[in-house]
Design a protein around this motif. Structure first.
Motif, mmCIF file in Angstrom:
data_model
loop_
_atom_site.group_PDB
_atom_site.id
_atom_site.type_symbol
_atom_site.label_atom_id
_atom_site.label_comp_id
_atom_site.label_asym_id
_atom_site.label_seq_id
_atom_site.Cartn_x
_atom_site.Cartn_y
_atom_site.Cartn_z
ATOM 1 N N ASN A 1 0.678 -1.009 0.122
ATOM 2 C CA ASN A 1 0.112 0.053 -0.029
ATOM 3 C C ASN A 1 0.791 1.433 0.011
ATOM 4 N N ALA A 2 1.930 1.377 0.721
ATOM 5 C CA ALA A 2 2.762 2.358 0.712
ATOM 6 C C ALA A 2 3.547 2.663 -0.518
ATOM 7 N N VAL A 3 3.993 1.560 -1.208
ATOM 8 C CA VAL A 3 4.301 1.972 -2.429
ATOM 9 C C VAL A 3 3.431 2.485 -3.566
ATOM 10 N N TYR A 4 2.305 1.889 -3.382
ATOM 11 C CA TYR A 4 1.143 2.032 -4.274
ATOM 12 C C TYR A 4 0.820 3.705 -3.838
ATOM 13 N N LYS A 5 0.645 4.142 -2.929
ATOM 14 C CA LYS A 5 0.365 5.391 -2.737
ATOM 15 C C LYS A 5 1.441 6.510 -2.901
ATOM 16 N N GLN A 6 2.828 6.066 -3.051
ATOM 17 C CA GLN A 6 3.924 6.954 -3.610
ATOM 18 C C GLN A 6 3.571 7.241 -5.057
#
Ligand code: SAM
Length: 261
Positions: free
Chosen positions: A188-193
């Motif tokens: 999720n963190a990568v996707y949000k970035q």
């Protein structure tokens, strides 16, 4: 302009969405590929093959499908291809509807490259999903699809009620939409970035339109979770099987399905 519009009215939202899609119509298909790294094609292929359009008993029976927010025709063209090539069913009529005439115009233009037998079974209709025209009669359709459209609607419950109205008993509501990756915090963190950092930038560089792509990212953020959206579908009168949805790529997108009892 700024799109943080918690306080704007429904018609303001509708106008804003219209503006976004008018300005992205020409670059829309290229941008989809860039933003999703091509993965939207796999999701759409999976969506369509899981719906298996044209699979009637007996084979060849007519089917009527409405693709709402059909935009440039991606889902409708795939369904026609699947019905004719996979299921050898030449009697599947598909109506591509969209509120935006510019998106429809691009779809119509693209459809001219399709085989004549496919073109003959496609029609285009300018319509607001929240108030479908009366010529789409009650209990008249076998399948209602909406792909990456519903999160843009100002009044999602109204659109779901309209879907329920036009479907026959036993008819299927099917939605492909961006969703939540909450189950996988790291991914999720990568996707949000990617979505908050890269997508508006790509929009600026490729389409010369940062604001529209910023809006698209924010609209994904605001859309309900898989479970909440499933509950809205049930509230509109549909029955769902199992948990009512299928996650794609960890929940970046999800398919929801409901059957009109
Ligand atoms: N279904 C296509 C696809 O999967 O590539 C196009 C999706 S595009 C992201 C969203 C579409 O929703 C736009 O073409 C837009 O005009 C349409 N739309 C937005 N609000 C709508 C409404 N209230 N009724 C019908 N279509 C709407």
């Amino acid at each position: 302009t700024h799109f943080g519009y918690e306080t704007v009215t429904e018609s303001e939202k509708q106008q804003r969405v219209a503006g976004v899609f008018t300005s992205v119509a020409e670059s829309y298909d290229k941008m989809n590929d860039l933003m999703s790294l091509g993965v939207h094609r796999l999701w759409k292929d999976h969506f369509v093959s899981s719906l298996n359009p044209g699979a009637t008993t007996p084979i060849g029976n007519p089917q009527t499908i409405l693709d709402v927010a059909g935009g440039t025709g991606d889902i409708a063209f795939r369904m026609q291809q699947h019905a004719q090539s996979y299921n050898s069913n030449p009697n599947v009529k598909i109506i591509v509807s969209d509120i935006n005439p510019d998106m429809l115009a691009v779809g119509r233009q693209r459809s001219l490259a399709l085989p004549a037998t496919h073109q003959a079974n496609l029609s285009f209709l300018e319509a607001n999903a929240e108030v479908l025209p009366p010529k789409l009669e009650d209990n008249s359709l076998d399948l209602y699809t909406v792909s990456f459209g519903i999160r843009n609607f100002s009044n999602i419950p109204a659109a779901l009620r309209e879907a329920h109205r036009v479907l026959k008993p036993g008819g299927v509501f099917a939605c492909l939409e961006f969703s939540k990756v909450d189950k996988y915090p790291l991914f999720n963190a990568v996707y949000k970035q990617w979505s908050f950092g890269a997508i508006p930038l790509i929009g600026q560089l490729v389409a010369g339109d940062r604001d529209s792509y910023q809006y698209l990212v924010e609209s994904i953020e605001r859309f309900p979770s898989q479970e909440d959206f499933r509950d809205m579908i049930v509230d509109a009168g549909f029955e769902v099987a199992g948990k009512g949805y299928e996650d794609l790529t960890g929940g970046i997108a999800a398919i929801h399905r409901g059957i009109k009892p």
